[in-house]
Design a protein around this motif. Structure first.
Motif, short mmCIF file in Angstrom:
data_model
loop_
_atom_site.label_atom_id
_atom_site.label_comp_id
_atom_site.label_asym_id
_atom_site.label_seq_id
_atom_site.Cartn_x
_atom_site.Cartn_y
_atom_site.Cartn_z
N ILE A 12 30.70 -15.56 19.08
CA ILE A 12 29.94 -14.73 18.14
C ILE A 12 28.44 -14.93 18.37
CG2 ILE A 12 31.74 -14.71 16.38
CD1 ILE A 12 30.14 -16.82 14.86
N SER A 13 27.70 -13.89 18.08
CA SER A 13 26.23 -13.95 18.08
C SER A 13 25.80 -13.57 16.67
CB SER A 13 25.66 -12.98 19.12
OG SER A 13 25.81 -11.64 18.67
N PRO A 14 24.52 -13.70 16.35
CA PRO A 14 24.07 -13.28 15.02
C PRO A 14 24.34 -11.80 14.73
CG PRO A 14 22.42 -14.67 16.02
CD PRO A 14 23.46 -14.38 17.09
N GLU A 15 24.48 -10.99 15.78
CA GLU A 15 24.66 -9.55 15.59
C GLU A 15 26.11 -9.11 15.50
OE1 GLU A 15 22.77 -10.65 18.38
OE2 GLU A 15 20.95 -10.64 17.17
N GLN A 42 32.29 -13.59 32.56
CA GLN A 42 31.07 -14.38 32.37
C GLN A 42 30.20 -13.74 31.31
OE1 GLN A 42 28.89 -14.83 36.00
NE2 GLN A 42 30.35 -16.25 36.87
N LEU A 43 29.43 -14.61 30.63
CA LEU A 43 28.48 -14.17 29.63
C LEU A 43 27.24 -15.04 29.73
CD1 LEU A 43 27.83 -12.52 27.00
CD2 LEU A 43 28.86 -14.43 25.75
N SER A 44 26.08 -14.44 29.90
CA SER A 44 24.83 -15.21 29.93
C SER A 44 24.38 -15.46 28.50
CB SER A 44 23.74 -14.44 30.67
OG SER A 44 24.07 -14.34 32.03
N ILE A 45 24.02 -16.72 28.21
CA ILE A 45 23.58 -17.07 26.86
C ILE A 45 22.22 -17.77 26.92
CG2 ILE A 45 25.93 -17.26 25.99
CD1 ILE A 45 25.51 -20.35 26.01
N PHE A 91 33.57 -11.67 21.68
CA PHE A 91 34.92 -11.77 22.24
C PHE A 91 35.79 -12.54 21.27
CE2 PHE A 91 38.23 -14.05 24.55
CZ PHE A 91 38.82 -13.04 25.28
N HIS A 92 37.05 -12.11 21.16
CA HIS A 92 38.04 -12.86 20.38
C HIS A 92 39.39 -12.63 21.03
CE1 HIS A 92 40.49 -13.64 16.54
NE2 HIS A 92 40.16 -14.78 17.09
N ASN A 141 35.31 -22.12 19.21
CA ASN A 141 34.34 -21.22 18.58
C ASN A 141 32.98 -21.44 19.21
OD1 ASN A 141 35.97 -19.96 16.42
ND2 ASN A 141 36.22 -22.08 15.78
N LEU A 142 32.40 -20.37 19.73
CA LEU A 142 31.05 -20.41 20.29
C LEU A 142 30.14 -19.55 19.43
CD1 LEU A 142 32.79 -21.24 22.81
CD2 LEU A 142 30.99 -20.24 24.17
N CYS A 143 29.03 -20.11 18.98
CA CYS A 143 27.99 -19.36 18.30
C CYS A 143 26.81 -19.35 19.26
CB CYS A 143 27.64 -20.03 16.98
SG CYS A 143 26.39 -19.14 16.06
N VAL A 144 26.47 -18.20 19.80
CA VAL A 144 25.51 -18.13 20.90
C VAL A 144 24.39 -17.12 20.64
CG1 VAL A 144 27.24 -18.81 22.59
CG2 VAL A 144 26.85 -16.40 22.17
N GLU A 145 23.30 -17.33 21.35
CA GLU A 145 22.21 -16.35 21.43
C GLU A 145 22.34 -15.68 22.78
OE1 GLU A 145 18.39 -18.14 20.91
OE2 GLU A 145 19.09 -19.41 19.28
N CYS A 146 22.36 -14.35 22.78
CA CYS A 146 22.50 -13.63 24.05
C CYS A 146 21.17 -13.10 24.55
CB CYS A 146 23.46 -12.45 23.88
SG CYS A 146 25.14 -13.01 23.61
#
Length: 79
Positions: free
Chosen positions: A7-10, A58-61, A14-15, A74-79
């Motif tokens: 998840i990101s703040p927005e 892949q996802l760049s964070i 992916f789930h 659970n990943l809380c990330v900034e993209c």
């Protein structure tokens, strides 16, 4: 199998079920596999790689946090 939620703040990015997750931890990258020990860690800027039934993605964070508990990742990330 692992149940991964990114998840990101927005939004939820992916789930779903994955076989493994590679994350850029603060002290270096590490891989999360089935039955991984519980952990909470900060993430640095880099790439998150995860293996689904359809192949690797892949996802760049820009950073974030990861929590692993009972095959739930659970990943809380900034993209």
């Amino acid at each position: 199998m692992l149940n991964l939620r990114i998840i990101s703040p927005e939004k939820v990015i992916f789930h779903g079920e994955v076989e493994s997750v590679l994350v850029p931890g603060t002290l270096g990258s590490f891989e999360i596999l089935n039955n991984h020990a519980p952990i909470i860690s900060t993430l640095e800027q880099g790439k998150v790689e995860y293996a689904t039934k359809d192949g690797k993605k892949q996802l760049s964070i820009g950073g974030g946090f990861v929590e692993v508990k009972k095959n739930e990742v659970n990943l809380c990330v900034e993209c």
